[in-house]
Design a protein around this motif. Structure first.
Motif, PDB file in Angstrom:
ATOM      1  N   ARG A 147      53.702  36.617  33.962  1.00  0.00           N
ATOM      2  CA  ARG A 147      53.120  35.867  32.866  1.00  0.00           C
ATOM      3  C   ARG A 147      52.200  34.794  33.429  1.00  0.00           C
ATOM      4  N   ILE A 148      51.040  34.689  32.836  1.00  0.00           N
ATOM      5  CA  ILE A 148      50.057  33.728  33.321  1.00  0.00           C
ATOM      6  C   ILE A 148      49.946  32.624  32.278  1.00  0.00           C
ATOM      7  N   PHE A 197      39.548  30.459  35.085  1.00  0.00           N
ATOM      8  CA  PHE A 197      39.520  31.555  36.060  1.00  0.00           C
ATOM      9  C   PHE A 197      40.862  31.496  36.798  1.00  0.00           C
ATOM     10  N   VAL A 198      41.560  32.609  36.907  1.00  0.00           N
ATOM     11  CA  VAL A 198      42.862  32.603  37.586  1.00  0.00           C
ATOM     12  C   VAL A 198      42.678  33.088  39.020  1.00  0.00           C
ATOM     13  N   LEU A 199      43.051  32.231  39.966  1.00  0.00           N
ATOM     14  CA  LEU A 199      42.908  32.591  41.373  1.00  0.00           C
ATOM     15  C   LEU A 199      44.148  33.373  41.808  1.00  0.00           C
ATOM     16  N   LEU A 244      49.609  32.769  46.742  1.00  0.00           N
ATOM     17  CA  LEU A 244      49.338  33.139  45.360  1.00  0.00           C
ATOM     18  C   LEU A 244      49.922  34.514  45.054  1.00  0.00           C
ATOM     19  N   ILE A 245      50.339  34.659  43.842  1.00  0.00           N
ATOM     20  CA  ILE A 245      50.932  35.930  43.446  1.00  0.00           C
ATOM     21  C   ILE A 245      49.851  36.919  43.026  1.00  0.00           C
ATOM     22  N   GLY A 248      53.184  27.836  39.317  1.00  0.00           N
ATOM     23  CA  GLY A 248      52.943  28.601  40.545  1.00  0.00           C
ATOM     24  C   GLY A 248      51.602  29.301  40.610  1.00  0.00           C
ATOM     25  N   ASN A 249      50.792  29.161  39.586  1.00  0.00           N
ATOM     26  CA  ASN A 249      49.462  29.761  39.644  1.00  0.00           C
ATOM     27  C   ASN A 249      48.387  28.687  39.747  1.00  0.00           C
TER      28      ASN A 249
END
Ligand code: ACM
Ligand code: ZN
Length: 721
Positions: free
Chosen positions: A4-5, A29-31, A56-57, A117-118
């Protein structure tokens, strides 16, 4: 792996230094490990390292970062533009350097917008560039030695906060830190000083270590400017090769702080052979187009007495030793030029004539920079008033640094162009460890980089300070033991009859204070501070600041003496110095005693004359004892007086002797200390006025490095009992 983001609730754009133009947009923007880094004509190491290092996951989002050099883009080579959209970040610059600065913005935005964690990068359109081309920090690795790891950590941090210069101070009276093949004793001997007769302090960087550091710095777009001090601050070299001095006598690597009179002989050609050999090896190690040669604080005592130096003055038609220094610098500059290098020197290189093309680093205020610019020479601004981060927070706090304007008002538009930037200086006399260094640099360097990169037109400290708060988690992430923004509180004292009120003023709304009074009859439990504190007893007031319920800064101790002279009116025969006012006319009779820090604002300084005053303590006062505290720190020419005396009177017309006391103080005793000189009587006297005198030792004595200069008296509190 359908993680889940969850993006943060709010985008955080608190990048320091501030971005020149930023248009925020919604979404992120998700790294992630899946992020594709597409480099068109440069390398992606820095970003890959960042992604791998942050564990990073993987996500199933498909997104991409494009790094692109476009040489047709106008603007300076550190500028960049950055477009952040939910599935695409494009970073464009006209050079690798610009790409590197832009990557720092991506990294900072990501760390500022972590959630669960993101790492999220909030969408925006960004155009950014630095206002000044020279944005540096001086690191003094000579007074205290810092490991290769610490130097690299600072290269990382400078890069992360968009500085571009490490000014590396490598030679000093207290140690020579750079390996030179031709002169091995510089490091085998000159890198070590004896501390307390039995322990040795020191260290140096091998050539291999220096190459490694230089290469590392290049990868982070940090230019390292080595500083090889001359003609002063060179006793470690002279200790290694004694023919370099005027006298040729053996001297030690210095184990003290200050300015020392052993300097390179300017009349001896073998000194120039030595320096050219050293600089040749230095130049081989450092690609920097600038080489810093110091030039500051070179006492002319030895040159005045040296027949070789005097012969040089005659032969070269020089007027005096200042022109001899100028000759020295110009000769070195000619050599550097022959190697394609430009010379930087401290503002003393202006004295006796400035070499054409030399760059002046202004430290004794802004004047050196002003003169240089008017003369058509470039200048780097690092005045003691704003840029000396070795100074404590009382003199230079975050707000003060933020208020720094490197461009002096005195310059016209043409002259202003010669101000190429600034530096903060970390002289390490009082910075023995990495933790001390961290706490001196951070958070104050935020103010410096903000000024040098962004050069805000309308400064608003409150907004800036808000951004600084966002940076603390990042500093923790990078293991920085950052210090405070400012002294946690200030205070003022209202003296009354035999007692004082003290009001404490916290630095900001986030800071709470607790205090307790220590004295034989006081309650020693801490209390929350709300209103002014009445001091009725002699003793120690302890104050601790708290921020977010955590201790902020060190416990402060204020000492009080609640004697009968509190709140006297005082007339000075000659007034105190403008620099050491002790808080003004009530300073010697407010009950608050000066501390071991002679700049604490309690001490009154009197320079070059005796101290004399008349105190009106109120009618029919009675006393057995009149005493005062004095300060000694002979390094700064402050000495305990030789004698004190007191007379008393009812009417200021007829005076009676109360008594006198000669001091048994040793003016040679080094270090900082306080001594009470007291006049005690068996029988008390009754009076209204006291005429109190303290005798200055006069001139700084012969054995002292500043022999013949006027001496100071520092006094705080005249106590009547
Ligand atoms: C200096 O602080 N002596 C440049
Ligand atoms: Zn000489």
């Amino acid at each position: 792996n359908n993680n889940r983001i969850i993006p943060p609730l709010k985008s955080n754009y608190d990048v320091i230094p501030n971005i020149q133009t930023l248009v925020p947009q919604s979404d992120f923007f998700v790294l992630s490990k899946n992020t594709i880094i597409n480099t068109i004509n440069n390398d992606s190491k820095e970003l890959n390292y960042f992604i791998n290092n942050n564990k990073l996951i993987n996500t199933n989002i498909e997104n991409e970062i494009v790094l692109k050099i476009d040489e047709n883009i106008e603007g300076n080579n550190e500028g960049y533009s950055l477009e952040i959209k939910p599935n695409l970040i494009s970073l464009i610059a006209n050079s690798n350097e610009g790409i590197h600065r832009g990557i720092q913005t991506i990294k900072q935005l990501a760390l500022l917008n972590q959630n669960e964690g993101n790492l999220f990068i909030p969408c925006a359109e960004i155009k950014d560039f630095p206002r000044f081309e020279h944005r540096g920090m001086l690191l003094d690795c000579a007074r205290h030695f810092f490991s290769v790891e610490v130097v690299k950590k600072y290269i990382d941090l400078l890069s992360f906060y968009k500085m571009n210069t490490l000014h590396w101070h490598l030679t000093e009276d207290q140690g020579w830190r750079i390996e030179i093949d031709k002169y091995p004793k510089l490091t085998s001997h000159g890198a070590f000083r004896m501390v307390d007769n039995d322990s040795v302090y020191g260290g140096f960087y091998t050539k291999q270590q220096i190459k490694d550091i230089v290469q590392y710095a290049e990868s982070k777009y940090i230019n390292i400017i080595p500083e090889i001090e001359l003609p002063g601050h060179s006793q470690a070299a002279i200790s290694s090769y004694k023919h370099l001095s005027c006298t040729g006598e053996q001297v030690e690597v210095v184990n003290d702080w200050g300015v020392f009179k052993e300097i390179y002989c300017a009349g001896n050609d073998s000194v120039f052979v030595f320096l050219e050999d050293v600089l040749t090896e230095v130049i081989e190690l450092f690609p920097s187009k600038y080489i810093h040669i110091g030039g500051d604080e070179a006492p002319k005592t030895r040159w005045e007495q040296c027949h070789k130096c005097q012969k040089r003055i005659k032969e070269e038609n020089l007027h005096d030793e200042h022109e001899l220094q100028s000759y020295f610098i110009k000769r070195i500059q000619t050599f550097l030029k022959s190697k394609g290098k430009e010379l930087i020197g401290w503002d003393e290189i202006l004295e006796g004539g400035l070499a054409e093309g030399a760059i002046v680093q202004s430290w004794r205020g802004m004047n050196g920079g002003i003169q240089a610019a008017k003369n058509g020479n470039k200048a780097i601004m690092s005045p003691t008033s704003h840029a000396y981060f070795d100074y404590d927070l009382k003199s230079i706090d975050l707000q003060k640094v933020y208020s720094f304007d490197p461009i002096p008002k005195e310059l016209n538009e043409e002259e202003k162009k010669y101000i190429i930037g600034g530096e903060c200086n970390l002289w390490s006399e009082r910075i023995p460890t990495e933790e001390n260094l961290d706490s001196k640099v951070f958070p104050r360097i935020f103010g410096m980089t903000e000024v040098l990169w962004n050069y805000p037109k309308n400064k608003d400290f409150k907004t800036f300070n808000q951004k600084v708060q966002s940076q603390y988690p990042l500093l923790e992430h990078y293991n920085v033991a950052y210090g405070e923004e400012s002294i946690p509180f200030t205070y003022y004292i209202e003296p009354h009859l035999n007692s004082s009120n003290i009001t404490l003023k916290p630095y900001s709304e986030q800071i709470k204070l607790k205090y307790r009074m220590l004295c034989p009859t006081c309650d020693s439990t801490f209390q929350v501070y709300s209103d002014k504190i009445l001091i009725k007893h002699s003793g120690e007031l302890q104050v601790q600041a708290l921020k977010n319920d955590k201790e902020y800064g060190e416990l402060a101790s204020l000492y009080f003496d609640t004697h009968r002279g509190i709140n006297s009116t005082i007339e000075y025969q000659k007034k105190y110095s403008d620099y050491y006012t002790g808080g003004g006319d009530k300073g010697l009779c407010d009950g608050k005693l000066g501390s071991l820090d002679f700049r604490d604002g309690s001490w009154q300084g009197f320079w070059g004359h005796d101290f004399e005053c008349i105190l009106d303590v109120g009618a029919k006062n009675e006393a057995f004892e009149i005493a005062a505290n004095f300060y000694q720190y002979n390094n700064s020419w402050i000495f305990i007086p030789t004698e004190i005396s007191a007379e008393v009177s009812h009417d200021k017309i007829t005076w009676e002797k109360f008594g006198s006391t000669t001091s048994d103080n040793d003016p040679k005793q080094r270090g900082k200390f306080i001594k009470t000189l007291s006049i005690k009587r068996d029988k008390s006297m009754v009076f209204r006025y006291i005429r109190f005198k303290a005798k200055n030792i006069g001139k700084v004595p012969d054995w002292h490095e500043a022999a013949g200069s006027d001496a100071w008296i520092f006094i705080d509190e005249i106590s009547v009992k």
